[in-house]
Design a protein around this motif. Structure first.
Motif, PDB file in Angstrom:
ATOM      1  N   ILE A 157      -5.961 -63.533 -24.625  1.00  0.00           N
ATOM      2  CA  ILE A 157      -4.887 -63.793 -25.574  1.00  0.00           C
ATOM      3  C   ILE A 157      -3.691 -64.441 -24.879  1.00  0.00           C
ATOM      4  CG2 ILE A 157      -5.619 -61.921 -27.100  1.00  0.00           C
ATOM      5  CD1 ILE A 157      -3.330 -60.212 -25.991  1.00  0.00           C
ATOM      6  N   ALA A 158      -2.779 -64.970 -25.671  1.00  0.00           N
ATOM      7  CA  ALA A 158      -1.586 -65.633 -25.154  1.00  0.00           C
ATOM      8  C   ALA A 158      -0.453 -64.626 -24.963  1.00  0.00           C
ATOM      9  CB  ALA A 158      -1.157 -66.740 -26.109  1.00  0.00           C
ATOM     10  N   PRO A 159       0.541 -64.945 -24.131  1.00  0.00           N
ATOM     11  CA  PRO A 159       1.622 -63.988 -23.883  1.00  0.00           C
ATOM     12  C   PRO A 159       2.442 -63.651 -25.124  1.00  0.00           C
ATOM     13  CG  PRO A 159       2.135 -66.134 -22.930  1.00  0.00           C
ATOM     14  CD  PRO A 159       0.701 -66.168 -23.335  1.00  0.00           C
TER      15      PRO A 159
ATOM     16  N   LYS B 195       2.060 -57.944 -30.356  1.00  0.00           N
ATOM     17  CA  LYS B 195       1.216 -56.770 -30.604  1.00  0.00           C
ATOM     18  C   LYS B 195       1.841 -55.499 -30.031  1.00  0.00           C
ATOM     19  CE  LYS B 195      -3.182 -59.197 -31.083  1.00  0.00           C
ATOM     20  NZ  LYS B 195      -4.424 -59.658 -30.437  1.00  0.00           N
ATOM     21  N   VAL B 196       2.444 -55.612 -28.843  1.00  0.00           N
ATOM     22  CA  VAL B 196       3.137 -54.455 -28.271  1.00  0.00           C
ATOM     23  C   VAL B 196       4.316 -54.055 -29.157  1.00  0.00           C
ATOM     24  CG1 VAL B 196       4.535 -53.657 -26.324  1.00  0.00           C
ATOM     25  CG2 VAL B 196       2.422 -54.925 -25.902  1.00  0.00           C
TER      26      VAL B 196
ATOM     27  N   CYS C  33      -5.518 -70.035 -11.219  1.00  0.00           N
ATOM     28  CA  CYS C  33      -4.313 -70.182 -12.052  1.00  0.00           C
ATOM     29  C   CYS C  33      -4.556 -69.745 -13.493  1.00  0.00           C
ATOM     30  CB  CYS C  33      -3.828 -71.626 -12.016  1.00  0.00           C
ATOM     31  SG  CYS C  33      -3.076 -72.087 -10.451  1.00  0.00           S
ATOM     32  N   ASP C  34      -5.619 -68.964 -13.719  1.00  0.00           N
ATOM     33  CA  ASP C  34      -5.860 -68.440 -15.067  1.00  0.00           C
ATOM     34  C   ASP C  34      -4.950 -67.245 -15.339  1.00  0.00           C
ATOM     35  OD1 ASP C  34      -7.780 -70.303 -15.750  1.00  0.00           O
ATOM     36  OD2 ASP C  34      -9.446 -69.089 -15.013  1.00  0.00           O
ATOM     37  N   PHE C  35      -4.821 -66.925 -16.619  1.00  0.00           N
ATOM     38  CA  PHE C  35      -3.987 -65.818 -17.071  1.00  0.00           C
ATOM     39  C   PHE C  35      -4.831 -64.851 -17.891  1.00  0.00           C
ATOM     40  CE2 PHE C  35      -1.499 -69.687 -16.823  1.00  0.00           C
ATOM     41  CZ  PHE C  35      -0.308 -69.317 -16.225  1.00  0.00           C
ATOM     42  N   SER C  36      -4.376 -63.609 -17.976  1.00  0.00           N
ATOM     43  CA  SER C  36      -5.015 -62.624 -18.854  1.00  0.00           C
ATOM     44  C   SER C  36      -3.946 -61.640 -19.315  1.00  0.00           C
ATOM     45  CB  SER C  36      -6.129 -61.878 -18.123  1.00  0.00           C
ATOM     46  OG  SER C  36      -6.611 -60.806 -18.915  1.00  0.00           O
ATOM     47  N   PHE C  37      -3.939 -61.350 -20.618  1.00  0.00           N
ATOM     48  CA  PHE C  37      -2.913 -60.451 -21.159  1.00  0.00           C
ATOM     49  C   PHE C  37      -3.488 -59.286 -21.964  1.00  0.00           C
ATOM     50  CE2 PHE C  37      -0.888 -64.532 -20.456  1.00  0.00           C
ATOM     51  CZ  PHE C  37       0.250 -64.169 -19.759  1.00  0.00           C
ATOM     52  N   SER C  38      -4.784 -59.328 -22.305  1.00  0.00           N
ATOM     53  CA  SER C  38      -5.343 -58.267 -23.140  1.00  0.00           C
ATOM     54  C   SER C  38      -5.446 -56.948 -22.367  1.00  0.00           C
ATOM     55  CB  SER C  38      -6.713 -58.671 -23.693  1.00  0.00           C
ATOM     56  OG  SER C  38      -7.632 -58.886 -22.646  1.00  0.00           O
ATOM     57  N   GLY C  39      -5.839 -57.025 -21.093  1.00  0.00           N
ATOM     58  CA  GLY C  39      -5.916 -55.804 -20.297  1.00  0.00           C
ATOM     59  C   GLY C  39      -4.558 -55.173 -20.096  1.00  0.00           C
ATOM     60  N   LEU C  40      -3.551 -56.002 -19.879  1.00  0.00           N
ATOM     61  CA  LEU C  40      -2.179 -55.512 -19.743  1.00  0.00           C
ATOM     62  C   LEU C  40      -1.728 -54.818 -21.033  1.00  0.00           C
ATOM     63  CD1 LEU C  40       0.420 -55.310 -18.090  1.00  0.00           C
ATOM     64  CD2 LEU C  40       1.004 -57.626 -18.854  1.00  0.00           C
ATOM     65  N   GLN C  41      -2.096 -55.428 -22.159  1.00  0.00           N
ATOM     66  CA  GLN C  41      -1.761 -54.811 -23.445  1.00  0.00           C
ATOM     67  C   GLN C  41      -2.397 -53.423 -23.572  1.00  0.00           C
ATOM     68  OE1 GLN C  41      -2.968 -57.045 -26.944  1.00  0.00           O
ATOM     69  NE2 GLN C  41      -2.906 -55.165 -28.151  1.00  0.00           N
ATOM     70  N   ASN C  42      -3.626 -53.279 -23.129  1.00  0.00           N
ATOM     71  CA  ASN C  42      -4.296 -51.963 -23.193  1.00  0.00           C
ATOM     72  C   ASN C  42      -3.583 -50.936 -22.319  1.00  0.00           C
ATOM     73  OD1 ASN C  42      -6.275 -52.890 -24.959  1.00  0.00           O
ATOM     74  ND2 ASN C  42      -7.678 -53.469 -23.311  1.00  0.00           N
TER      75      ASN C  42
ATOM     76  N   ILE D 182      10.136 -49.152 -21.808  1.00  0.00           N
ATOM     77  CA  ILE D 182       8.796 -49.746 -21.951  1.00  0.00           C
ATOM     78  C   ILE D 182       8.911 -51.247 -22.177  1.00  0.00           C
ATOM     79  CG2 ILE D 182       6.726 -49.850 -23.401  1.00  0.00           C
ATOM     80  CD1 ILE D 182       7.009 -46.839 -23.854  1.00  0.00           C
ATOM     81  N   ALA D 183       9.841 -51.648 -23.041  1.00  0.00           N
ATOM     82  CA  ALA D 183      10.047 -53.078 -23.312  1.00  0.00           C
ATOM     83  C   ALA D 183      10.397 -53.827 -22.029  1.00  0.00           C
ATOM     84  CB  ALA D 183      11.151 -53.270 -24.348  1.00  0.00           C
ATOM     85  N   ALA D 184      11.276 -53.241 -21.214  1.00  0.00           N
ATOM     86  CA  ALA D 184      11.689 -53.885 -19.962  1.00  0.00           C
ATOM     87  C   ALA D 184      10.527 -54.002 -18.983  1.00  0.00           C
ATOM     88  CB  ALA D 184      12.838 -53.097 -19.331  1.00  0.00           C
ATOM     89  N   ALA D 185       9.720 -52.945 -18.900  1.00  0.00           N
ATOM     90  CA  ALA D 185       8.585 -52.943 -17.969  1.00  0.00           C
ATOM     91  C   ALA D 185       7.512 -53.943 -18.401  1.00  0.00           C
ATOM     92  CB  ALA D 185       7.995 -51.540 -17.867  1.00  0.00           C
ATOM     93  N   VAL D 186       7.259 -54.015 -19.705  1.00  0.00           N
ATOM     94  CA  VAL D 186       6.267 -54.959 -20.236  1.00  0.00           C
ATOM     95  C   VAL D 186       6.718 -56.389 -19.972  1.00  0.00           C
ATOM     96  CG1 VAL D 186       5.228 -55.872 -22.338  1.00  0.00           C
ATOM     97  CG2 VAL D 186       5.416 -53.412 -22.025  1.00  0.00           C
ATOM     98  N   GLN D 187       7.965 -56.682 -20.307  1.00  0.00           N
ATOM     99  CA  GLN D 187       8.490 -58.032 -20.105  1.00  0.00           C
ATOM    100  C   GLN D 187       8.414 -58.427 -18.636  1.00  0.00           C
ATOM    101  OE1 GLN D 187      12.269 -60.091 -21.956  1.00  0.00           O
ATOM    102  NE2 GLN D 187      12.912 -58.850 -20.233  1.00  0.00           N
ATOM    103  N   HIS D 188       8.741 -57.497 -17.757  1.00  0.00           N
ATOM    104  CA  HIS D 188       8.708 -57.786 -16.320  1.00  0.00           C
ATOM    105  C   HIS D 188       7.278 -58.078 -15.850  1.00  0.00           C
ATOM    106  CE1 HIS D 188      10.014 -57.738 -12.154  1.00  0.00           C
ATOM    107  NE2 HIS D 188       9.025 -56.915 -11.863  1.00  0.00           N
ATOM    108  N   ALA D 189       6.318 -57.282 -16.309  1.00  0.00           N
ATOM    109  CA  ALA D 189       4.924 -57.498 -15.915  1.00  0.00           C
ATOM    110  C   ALA D 189       4.423 -58.861 -16.386  1.00  0.00           C
ATOM    111  CB  ALA D 189       4.046 -56.374 -16.473  1.00  0.00           C
TER     112      ALA D 189
END
Length: 413
Positions: free
Chosen positions: A192-194, A200-201, A246-255, A282-289
């Protein structure tokens, strides 16, 4: 169409459309210019604009569907399609009216045909082909991500090549723009995209119920709350650390984020749908990651391009565009990264980072100048919901296996 969609459509018919307009002074020599009408319906905004070959935006209009989809908790394709159908004619008339240009004066009509939501793309393409056939105008099919990448050349004098990072609700792409229709794809999101992940978060945190965020889109709400949160209260493992690409992944981070939210709800004794007391942290930590993940992959792209002489170390430029590029925390991190590596850093103005007709019209001008993809027959033209950008050299990036130095030495927020 389900009941939610029907009720949304009824409510939107009663609501007032949101329009953005701009105009520039009209010159008596306007008839000597080449003028392109751009039409954008790739997702949930209906946009149109008239741009000339000097880069002047003569007129633009935009119908925004944000409020409707916020109420639904996400974009409903059939609703987006219906809203495009209801508004596209008025949006185009508005852009032409503000510009003082008639369809007969246009050199061409440019329209997004890929990638995007199939039902939305269909509306823009059908309407455009009606105009093209009625007025016998050349048609320029536009790749949505190419348009985002080239918008910077409307607002800044920038020569090819340059590194471009496209961040949005639907895409996350690193590429080198070598020419108007000449891109090297270095990496992209494998899931998924950032912007989608942040939305979703935000929904999982029920930020629509937060008194500071009730009218904000998900990503904006995360950014707002993160300003007064402590990101160090939560640490999320960054994606793809074992892969030197240089690929990205965001679904695992969301989980991972969802798991923390569930745990905190248990600790605070609240149900899903209620606001956590630690929501800002939580918002700050998510944005930072999200920011660090994006910065790491972009750092590797910079090193790869310089190592392989794809970009010159003397005048390299990083361009960042797309809706998520308006996030000031992510932008500041990327600016600092660019400065530390002697890259110039450029972003289009925020209103041109999100979907709009101006970028489509400008891409049309670029292609018209270069004589690329200007069609005088539209037989067989189709929209494409999925479409790669340029030549994929991501395997070459991975084969180079470039180690990215520790970011804390380079990045200070």
């Amino acid at each position: 169409m389900n009941s939610i969609a029907k009720s949304l459509l009824k409510s939107v018919k009663r609501s007032q459309a949101v329009w953005l307009r701009s105009s520039s002074a009209q010159s008596g020599k306007q008839h000597l210019r080449k003028l392109v009408l751009g039409i954008e319906t790739s997702c949930d905004d209906t946009g149109a604009a008239v741009v000339d070959d000097a880069g002047n935006v003569l007129g633009e209009a935009l119908h925004c569907q944000k409020e409707v989809h916020l109420q639904a908790g996400g974009i409903i394709p059939v609703v987006a399609q219906q809203l495009h159908r209801e508004n596209i004619e008025q949006v185009v008339k508005e852009a032409l009216g503000v510009s003082g240009v008639s369809v007969r004066e246009l050199a061409a009509i440019a329209t997004t045909v890929k990638p995007g939501l199939a039902l939305s793309l269909e509306v823009g393409l059908q309407y455009s082909l009606t105009l093209v056939n009625k007025y016998q105008k050349p048609f320029i099919p536009i790749h949505h991500m190419e348009a985002h990448a080239l918008t910077i050349r409307l607002t800044h004098h920038l020569e090819f090549p340059f590194l471009v990072l496209l961040l949005s609700g639907g895409h996350c792409i690193l590429a080198v723009a070598q020419g108007v229709s000449d891109f090297l794809l270095l990496g992209q999101s494998i899931d998924i995209a950032p912007g989608d992940m942040l939305d979703k978060v935000a929904r999982r945190l029920s930020l629509r119920k937060h008194p500071e965020c009730h009218s904000m889109a998900g990503g904006k709400a995360i950014e707002h709350l993160a300003q007064t949160g402590n990101r160090q209260q939560h640490t999320f493992r960054l994606p793809l650390q074992q892969y030197r690409n240089c690929d990205f992944s965001f679904s695992g981070l969301q989980n991972l984020v969802n798991n923390v939210i569930i745990q905190k709800e248990k600790e605070e004794g609240i149900q899903e749908g209620e606001i956590l007391s630690c929501v800002k942290d939580i918002a700050a930590a998510v944005q930072h990651a999200v920011a660090v993940h994006i910065i790491q992959r972009t750092y590797r792209a910079m090193l790869f391009c310089i190592k392989n002489s794809i970009l010159s170390s003397r005048n390299a430029t990083l361009v960042v565009s797309g809706g998520v590029a308006s996030n000031q925390y992510i932008r500041k991190g990327l600016q600092t990264l660019a400065d530390a590596n002697d890259f110039a850093f450029l972003c289009p103005p925020p209103r041109l980072c999100t979907d709009n007709g101006v970028m489509i019209a400008w891409n049309g001008i670029e292609r018209l100048r270069a004589g690329l993809g200007v069609l005088h027959s539209t037989d067989g033209i189709r929209y494409e919901p999925k479409a790669p950008l340029g030549i994929d050299i991501s395997k070459r990036v991975e084969e180079d296996s470039i180690k990215v130095p520790k970011l804390r030495k380079k990045i200070q927020w």
